[in-house]
Design an enzyme around this catalytic site. Structure first.
Site, short mmCIF file in Angstrom:
data_model
loop_
_atom_site.label_atom_id
_atom_site.label_comp_id
_atom_site.label_asym_id
_atom_site.label_seq_id
_atom_site.Cartn_x
_atom_site.Cartn_y
_atom_site.Cartn_z
N GLU A 121 -7.31 13.98 5.08
CA GLU A 121 -7.28 13.20 6.12
C GLU A 121 -7.55 13.83 7.61
OE1 GLU A 121 -5.33 9.60 8.94
OE2 GLU A 121 -4.05 10.46 7.10
N LYS A 167 -10.06 10.71 3.54
CA LYS A 167 -9.59 9.62 4.70
C LYS A 167 -10.01 10.06 6.06
CE LYS A 167 -5.73 7.06 6.58
NZ LYS A 167 -4.48 6.32 6.35
#
Length: 340
Positions: free
Chosen positions: A177, A219
């Site tokens: 992420e 992500k």
């Protein structure tokens, strides 16, 4: 590390019509959310609230996995079933947030580095034993006049890749992420420029660290104007810029991209995801890994009152269903009013 097992888990995380619930708020973050609804943040109120989400009827129709916090992965339902075991019973994969948060990057004012690599190998082994099958590590990149620097991007990309390698060694799928924040006054064009730099650095590092991309989920942020930008870009521009950026940098070996909502309103996050899927087909699944954008309406409906659990669950399922529809470009903003 069994590569085929990692691939199976990663594909299940981005199954058609489903996405990931981020229920991994740190104690500090969930306290802020509870403060907004005037509920005291205690171990029991946090447990009760998470149970409300996990036990919502038919949640498994729209939710493929749940990211848990260290406290939450050790908690149980009212009847004594550990949360990871309960979720697995529904066919929902339990995951775990493993980073220790973004701290000031020494020598680089206003920039951060995510900590948590020390002892991570041992923690991952414990989490795997507790039932976690995927993990999450968030790097934070802010945009301002003179940042981000190339060094801060590189340092965070390197940490993400080291984390991903340790996850795969432990038989855990890493969610990578890298979040470019939408807090500033920057334009969509500036966000695209920075997101291009970040994704290029992240995938170069993943390659250098010999990460098995087929067993990895990305992500990212969406390419979006900053909240303080006087002229914010329209939903279609956000969708087109985000897809353009991802197509430049994300190899088709990655099975799925699960967006963070990053401060967008719930309908906005759903609308953007929907428009991106309308632009498909894409080489990867495009889904959601939302925290606030899945939970905000449920939190308000619940308000900390036991008699409102059902109302909270209905609000959560309604939003989860809308995002499930957005996975295939079948969501329509008119549904917001119809289902209100």
């Amino acid at each position: 590390m069994n590569r085929s097992e990692l691939e199976t888990i990663a594909r299940a995380m981005v199954a058609k019509g489903k996405g990931i619930l981020a229920a991994d708020e740190s104690s500090g973050t969930i306290k802020k959310r509870f403060d907004n609804i005037k509920v005291e943040s205690t171990q029991e109120t946090r447990r009760s609230y998470r149970e409300l989400l996990f036990t919502a009827p038919a949640a498994a129709d729209y939710i493929s996995g749940v990211i848990l916090y260290d406290e939450t992965i050790r908690q149980k339902t009212k009847d004594g079933t550990p949360f990871p075991q309960y979720l697995q019973g529904l066919g929902i994969l339990p995951g775990i947030k493993v980073d220790m948060g973004a701290k000031a990057l020494a020598g680089f004012p206003k920039e951060t580095i995510t900590e948590g690599l020390d002892g991570l190998r041992e923690r991952l082994a414990e989490y795997h034993g507790l039932g976690a099958r995927f993990a999450k590590w968030r790097a934070v990149i802010d945009i301002a006049e003179d940042i981000p620097t190339a060094f801060a991007i590189e340092a965070n990309a390197h940490a993400l890749a080291r984390y991903a390698a340790l996850c795969q060694e432990a038989g855990i799928v890493p969610i990578v992420e890298p979040e470019v924040l939408m807090d500033g006054g920057h334009t969509l064009e500036r966000c695209e420029e920075v997101t291009n730099q970040v994704l290029a650095a992240v995938f170069a590092q993943l390659h250098s660290h010999r990460i098995h991309l087929e067993g990895t989920i990305l992500k990212p942020n969406m390419v979006i104007s900053g909240k303080k930008c006087p002229m914010r870009a329209a939903a279609q521009q956000v969708a087109e810029a985000t897809i353009r950026c991802l197509r430049r940098h994300v190899p088709s070996a990655v099975p799925g991209i699960a967006f963070l909502s990053g401060g967008q309103s719930s309908p906005e996050a759903t609308e953007h995801l929907n428009r991106m899927n309308v632009l498909g087909p894409h080489p990867w699944e495009l889904t959601f890994s939302y925290g606030r954008a899945l939970q905000e309406e449920a939190l308000q409906a619940w308000g900390g009152k036991p008699e409102n659990v059902e109302a909270g669950q209905k609000a959560f399922l309604r939003r989860a269903k809308f995002n499930g529809l957005a996975r295939s470009g079948a969501y329509d903003a008119k549904q917001e009013q119809a289902a209100a």
